[in-house]
Design a protein around this motif. Structure first.
Motif, PDB file in Angstrom:
ATOM      1  N   VAL A 226       0.757  -1.154   0.049  1.00  0.00           N
ATOM      2  CA  VAL A 226      -0.022  -0.142  -0.057  1.00  0.00           C
ATOM      3  C   VAL A 226       1.000   1.142  -0.053  1.00  0.00           C
ATOM      4  CG1 VAL A 226      -1.659   1.143   1.133  1.00  0.00           C
ATOM      5  CG2 VAL A 226      -1.845  -1.264   1.377  1.00  0.00           C
ATOM      6  N   ASP A 228       1.654   5.599  -1.115  1.00  0.00           N
ATOM      7  CA  ASP A 228       1.245   7.127  -1.395  1.00  0.00           C
ATOM      8  C   ASP A 228       2.364   7.740  -1.820  1.00  0.00           C
ATOM      9  OD1 ASP A 228      -1.469   7.456  -0.406  1.00  0.00           O
ATOM     10  OD2 ASP A 228      -1.158   7.389   1.538  1.00  0.00           O
ATOM     11  N   LYS A 232       0.195  13.227  -2.042  1.00  0.00           N
ATOM     12  CA  LYS A 232      -1.112  12.929  -1.280  1.00  0.00           C
ATOM     13  C   LYS A 232      -0.731  12.979  -0.051  1.00  0.00           C
ATOM     14  CE  LYS A 232      -3.340   9.907  -4.959  1.00  0.00           C
ATOM     15  NZ  LYS A 232      -3.666   8.659  -5.126  1.00  0.00           N
ATOM     16  N   LEU A 246       0.880   0.636   8.301  1.00  0.00           N
ATOM     17  CA  LEU A 246      -0.373   0.172   7.579  1.00  0.00           C
ATOM     18  C   LEU A 246      -1.535  -0.333   8.723  1.00  0.00           C
ATOM     19  CD1 LEU A 246      -1.378  -0.434   4.742  1.00  0.00           C
ATOM     20  CD2 LEU A 246      -0.805  -2.843   5.069  1.00  0.00           C
ATOM     21  N   ASP A 247      -2.585   0.304   8.566  1.00  0.00           N
ATOM     22  CA  ASP A 247      -3.945   0.153   9.689  1.00  0.00           C
ATOM     23  C   ASP A 247      -4.796  -0.351   8.633  1.00  0.00           C
ATOM     24  OD1 ASP A 247      -5.748  -0.155  11.457  1.00  0.00           O
ATOM     25  OD2 ASP A 247      -5.840   1.933  11.709  1.00  0.00           O
ATOM     26  N   GLU A 249      -6.208  -1.255   5.190  1.00  0.00           N
ATOM     27  CA  GLU A 249      -6.204  -1.059   3.930  1.00  0.00           C
ATOM     28  C   GLU A 249      -5.255   0.380   3.517  1.00  0.00           C
ATOM     29  OE1 GLU A 249      -9.076  -2.122   1.260  1.00  0.00           O
ATOM     30  OE2 GLU A 249      -8.776  -4.342   1.947  1.00  0.00           O
ATOM     31  N   ASP A 250      -5.158   1.326   4.704  1.00  0.00           N
ATOM     32  CA  ASP A 250      -4.964   2.615   4.629  1.00  0.00           C
ATOM     33  C   ASP A 250      -3.246   2.869   5.450  1.00  0.00           C
ATOM     34  OD1 ASP A 250      -7.170   3.218   3.297  1.00  0.00           O
ATOM     35  OD2 ASP A 250      -8.223   3.140   5.162  1.00  0.00           O
ATOM     36  N   GLN A 252      -1.013   5.122   7.333  1.00  0.00           N
ATOM     37  CA  GLN A 252      -1.193   6.024   8.618  1.00  0.00           C
ATOM     38  C   GLN A 252       0.127   6.696   8.844  1.00  0.00           C
ATOM     39  OE1 GLN A 252      -4.028   6.624  10.193  1.00  0.00           O
ATOM     40  NE2 GLN A 252      -4.960   4.877   8.589  1.00  0.00           N
TER      41      GLN A 252
END
Length: 257
Positions: A226, A228, A232, A246-247, A249-250, A252
């Motif tokens: 995952v 960024d 962003k 990772l938390d 699917e996002d 942090q």
């Protein structure tokens, strides 16, 4: 291997105007892969070995091919297809004569260098920061993601165009990761200088892997697939000591005070 950016054009339908399409420019991050072998068969073998060494999550990244010896692009594309790699084109040079027949674009050195500089609007990099003392970033909250394997330690700056990979281990960088450089680890990544390039933790899917850096100015960060990109990321974290994890699917992000 060199990280780079190339300008691409996008056509967008515009139903409100009589003009059917609108072309806009953007910068697309790609990785430039240069083979240094002095023979065609050795060049293909070198590219195959590099492709086989890639972590799974890296295979989706677009690449531009470059070589020190005349090699048929069709042979390199066959290897790329075998490993699920996305080839956007080739650098102008030894691969250019067979690029058209293989359906690949030829990118001039000016385009690749302009992309690496990020275009005229991107400010020049600040002077490299001196490595920070180890206590500047705390130890991870979780146990090592590598099951106790010794960490790979890099004592120098990771310069543009370089890639460092900690296979089955954490990665510790005592200097700065420059723009256009990549640091990759199967476990955690600790950067005691500035992070200005790409950092990819948990490259083989470990969702516990985190990124810690003293000065947060990345082009891209990723944990367990995952990611960024810089555009962003929260601007208030830029230049600060930050950890990334990772938390679900996002990703942090949090400042380290």
């Amino acid at each position: 291997m060199r990280a780079s950016q190339i300008p691409v054009a996008i056509a967008v339908n515009d139903v409100d105007n009589s003009t059917a399409t609108e072309v806009k420019g953007m910068m697309l991050p790609v990785t430039r892969v240069r083979m240094t072998a002095r023979g065609a068969s050795d060049t293909v073998a070198e590219f195959r070995a590099w492709a086989e060494s890639l972590p799974e999550m890296m295979r989706a990244m677009p690449i531009v091919l470059d070589a020190a010896h005349h090699t048929a692009c069709s042979s390199l594309l066959e290897v790329a297809r075998e490993h699920g790699l996305s080839v956007l084109g080739v650098a102008d040079g030894k691969l250019a004569p067979t690029a058209s027949a293989a359906g690949l674009a030829v990118l001039s050195e000016e385009m690749l260098m302009a992309g690496r500089a990020g275009g005229a609007r991107r400010p020049a990099p600040e002077p490299e920061a001196a490595p920070a003392p180890a206590e500047a970033v705390p130890a991870p909250e979780h146990p090592p993601a590598t099951g106790g394997s010794a960490a790979r330690v890099v004592h120098a700056q990771v310069r543009s165009g370089q890639q460092v990979y900690a296979d089955g281990a954490d990665l510790v960088v005592l200097g700065t990761v420059s723009p256009g450089a990549e640091v990759i680890a199967d476990g955690h990544i600790h950067i005691y200088g500035s992070l200005r390039g790409r950092a990819i933790a948990g490259a083989r899917g470990d969702t516990r892997a985190r990124i810690f850096c003293r000065r947060f100015e990345p082009e891209l960060v990723a944990c367990a697939g995952v990611y960024d990109v810089a555009e962003k990321l929260r601007p208030e974290l830029r230049g600060k000591a930050v950890q990334v994890w990772l938390d679900g699917e996002d990703l942090q992000f949090a400042a380290i005070d």
